[in-house]
Design a protein around this motif. Sequence first.
Motif, PDB file in Angstrom:
ATOM      1  N   CYS A  38       0.850  -1.195   0.000  1.00  0.00           N
ATOM      2  CA  CYS A  38       0.000   0.000   0.000  1.00  0.00           C
ATOM      3  C   CYS A  38       0.882   1.241   0.000  1.00  0.00           C
ATOM      4  O   CYS A  38       1.869   1.317   0.747  1.00  0.00           O
ATOM      5  CB  CYS A  38      -0.899   0.014   1.233  1.00  0.00           C
ATOM      6  SG  CYS A  38      -1.990  -1.419   1.353  1.00  0.00           S
ATOM      7  N   CYS A 101      -5.413  -1.173   4.544  1.00  0.00           N
ATOM      8  CA  CYS A 101      -4.101  -0.589   4.835  1.00  0.00           C
ATOM      9  C   CYS A 101      -4.365   0.805   5.402  1.00  0.00           C
ATOM     10  O   CYS A 101      -5.154   1.576   4.821  1.00  0.00           O
ATOM     11  CB  CYS A 101      -3.262  -0.440   3.566  1.00  0.00           C
ATOM     12  SG  CYS A 101      -2.633  -1.993   2.925  1.00  0.00           S
ATOM     13  N   THR A 112      -6.821   2.379   2.790  1.00  0.00           N
ATOM     14  CA  THR A 112      -6.849   1.840   1.428  1.00  0.00           C
ATOM     15  C   THR A 112      -7.418   0.428   1.503  1.00  0.00           C
ATOM     16  O   THR A 112      -6.929  -0.411   2.267  1.00  0.00           O
ATOM     17  CB  THR A 112      -5.434   1.780   0.814  1.00  0.00           C
ATOM     18  OG1 THR A 112      -4.872   3.096   0.801  1.00  0.00           O
ATOM     19  CG2 THR A 112      -5.480   1.216  -0.594  1.00  0.00           C
TER      20      THR A 112
END
Length: 553
Positions: A38, A101, A112
């Motif tokens: 990420c 993430c 994310t």
Amino acid sequence: MRTSRELLFSLCFVTFGTTAASVVQVFAYIGEEANVSCSYPHGYESYDKYLCTENCGGDDVLVTTTQGTMNRYSIRDDRNKQTFTITISNVAQSDAGKYWCAVSRTGKDIYTEVKLQVQPDVCCDGVQSVQAYESDRVSMTCSYRPELVNSFKYMCRGSHRSTCRQQALVTTNTQQNERFKFGQTQSEFTVELTGVTKQDAGSYLCGVQGDNDFDVFSRVDLTVKEWCCVNSREAKGLLGQSVTLQCPYPAEHRSNRKFLCKGEHRNTCKTVVTSAGPTDRFQLQDGRSSSFSVTVAGLRETDAGTYWCGSDSQWTPGKHYTKVQLSLEWCCVNSREAKGLLGQSVTLQCPYPAEHRSNRKFLCKGEHRNTCKTVVTSAGPTDRFQLQDERSSSFSVTVAGLRETDAGTYWCGSDSQWTPGKHYTKVQLSLEHFKSTVSPKQTTNPSGSTLSKGSDAVISHVVMYVLPGLLLILVVVTSVIVYKYSCLRAQGDRDSNNISRAKEDIAVSELYCNQEVVKAARVNADRHGDDRCVSKDEVMYENFSGDNIYNNC
């Protein structure tokens, strides 16, 4: 309290956190690892990052950069690339699902979305089975969807999808790899394998790279069977001579074309003769029953090897062929053994044919004739070797003063060209030490090892102990003989004297008839005799009474 500017700054980041980037797709196989990467904006390099599930509450956080590792989860932050990666080890089917993430910050964190998909590592539900024979070639076909025609394709050995691409045998980029060759059409690709062996049997995976998804796999199971012939035979021949190979065939192949070819493998076998007619030194004869024969004349060293004979030139698997392993031997008159004593001489006999009477004769030493080193020829003696040719049917070689290095293998003959045939003799010479009839005395040295005295010690013992004893016995026997001889001689003399004296006594008695005189004379005579050698006659004489003498008067 926060100022209006600080509140505005926080609101902007809350907006960023709620509008996360596109979903990160992660694919993993059961039992393997899943790597979740990420990215984050510039300026958050020093902020704490983490992976969480569900609502990302306290119990939903799986690992943070502060922790580094937690159970099956580990995290590392590459601040230069502004990317952090979470590794999930030993992935299970239950790990599939949605993750987040996150970057921890004041206010709303940055999130994310991550979607993890999990599949079994072992492939596959549908399996294509392919069969091949040893030494054959086989094609394995892999189908795919038309929309993947331009996708990356590959084949690996085994049944694990996770490592297949890294262990690919051939790919669309590497289409030739030793015995594997890659080919492709609009709807499938093929991999051809040549020179199949039993070790090639097993599972193979056809892989096609997916479009933002798992790679598409199909599985091929290869079975390798032994290519069958009637039987495998061995044949032996003599160089320069002929040999006949027998090749059976089934009754239904009576009218088929028969053949003999040479080669380690049937698919690389080179035809040397067929039933159409003889070729060079090879002649095929078909008995039109259940077998045919091939005679090879004038055998050469290059004729040794593997042959295949059969009645089906299409090499249809079945019992229509015979594999023959031909080995050749180099022939001599005979192989002999000779023995000699070290330091002595030995004579080796070497026969030869009558037509070689005027040929140069030789003796050489070596384990093999092609590495044999000449030691003597009929041209003349060499060192301790002397060759004598009787000009009849054999010659002899005498080796004088045999040494330990003389033991070994010798070849003698009458043809230095080593023409195959009965013109040579192979002799194995072994040597022995001279053995004495008296066993050497064993002694032990201070270190405990046993020493054996030589012949000098044996002779010394004979001189010191045996010879004096023999001399003593001889002296005793001689003395006894001399003594006995002396006694016998003395006894003979006394017998003669006694008889004479008896006659004299009788005469005197007749003359004087006086017993006393006669008796006194006899006693005096007895005193002069040797008492040690008194005979029976003398004792009788002493007991002869005077009355008897007187009566005779």
